[in-house]
Scaffold this active site. Structure first.
Site, short mmCIF file in Angstrom:
data_model
loop_
_atom_site.label_atom_id
_atom_site.label_comp_id
_atom_site.label_asym_id
_atom_site.label_seq_id
_atom_site.Cartn_x
_atom_site.Cartn_y
_atom_site.Cartn_z
N GLU A 171 68.65 47.25 35.29
CA GLU A 171 67.94 47.83 36.43
C GLU A 171 68.70 47.59 37.73
O GLU A 171 68.74 48.47 38.60
CB GLU A 171 66.52 47.26 36.51
N ASP A 174 71.41 35.73 28.45
CA ASP A 174 70.97 36.79 29.35
C ASP A 174 69.65 36.48 30.02
O ASP A 174 69.43 36.79 31.19
CB ASP A 174 70.88 38.12 28.59
#
Length: 255
Positions: free
Chosen positions: A164, A252
């Protein structure tokens, strides 16, 4: 020694041939249902348990509330009469039901894939092909994609390069985001949810949250409309990656 399989006393099976078996499992441990379904405890956080389900493609797996919703829709559809269906503007099917003397009108579901989620999914596959994580995102205005991005943390060595964030970076400076919709294959984490709130993006549509819960409550608390499509392709792509690269996935999400 191979442990003996679980044995159920047939005398205790109720007439509907259903029973509840309660098992204690730790993170990473699994149970097998029948010959083809394996359920693994992926993560435990407080009172929330994330399960990974490995099953044949033809197996239908839903959250209970989603399954109930599908059942209710099927029951409502089975009770329709030809007079309940009309065409609006010549081709838009509308179903009209009148429960408890209250008129309700809504479009019949077509189950067609969302084209913008498909575009985000293509971005996710680009990330995977580059050796990164398969998470993609697109920013949409007036029915047109104005930016696309995917997770590039591995490719760039940049811990902030989530899908994003990459998408918003590709969009460049915008006078406003209040007329945009952000699509993502996976529910945004708190980092990306914060960007949504900060820039005033009013709506976020995601492919799935089965593999990662993300921050939908945080976004909703700040007035963002969050839609989860429970898309099978997104679930499978991310789930396969997590199983095959757990270390990279944990990196992550900061574990």
């Amino acid at each position: 020694m191979t442990p003996a399989p679980f044995q159920l006393d047939a005398r205790k099976i109720p007439s509907n041939n259903k029973f509840m078996l309660v098992l204690s499992r730790q993170r990473g441990e699994a149970i097998v249902i029948g010959d083809n379904i394996e359920v693994t405890v992926v993560d435990i956080r407080g009172d929330k348990v994330r399960l990974g389900i490995n099953a044949p493609r033809a197996t239908s797996v839903h959250r209970r509330e989603i399954y109930k919703m599908i059942q209710d829709e099927n029951i409502a559809a089975s009770q329709l009469k030809p007079s309940d269906i009309t065409l609006r503007n010549g081709n838009d099917p509308i179903m009209r039901l009148v429960p408890d003397e209250l008129s309700m009108e809504f479009s019949l579901p077509t189950h067609a894939p969302d084209p913008f989620i498909l575009a985000a999914l293509e971005e996710a596959r680009k990330g995977l092909s580059e050796g990164g994580l398969p998470i993609g995102s697109v920013l949409v205005r007036d029915g047109r994609i104005i930016a696309a991005g995917h997770n590039r943390r591995v490719q760039r060595g940049d811990p902030m390069a989530h899908a994003e964030i990459d998408c918003l970076t590709q969009a460049g400076r915008q006078k406003t985001y209040k007329d945009t919709v952000l699509y993502s294959t996976l529910m945004p984490c708190y980092l990306c949810s914060g960007a949504v709130v900060q820039f005033g993006i009013p709506k976020v549509i995601v492919g799935e949250s089965a593999n990662f819960p993300g921050g939908p409550d945080f976004m909703r608390q700040h007035g963002v409309e969050v839609v989860d499509l429970h898309d099978g392709a997104c679930i499978e792509l991310m789930g396969t990656f997590i199983r095959e690269h757990p270390g990279l996935w944990n990196e992550d999400i900061g574990r």
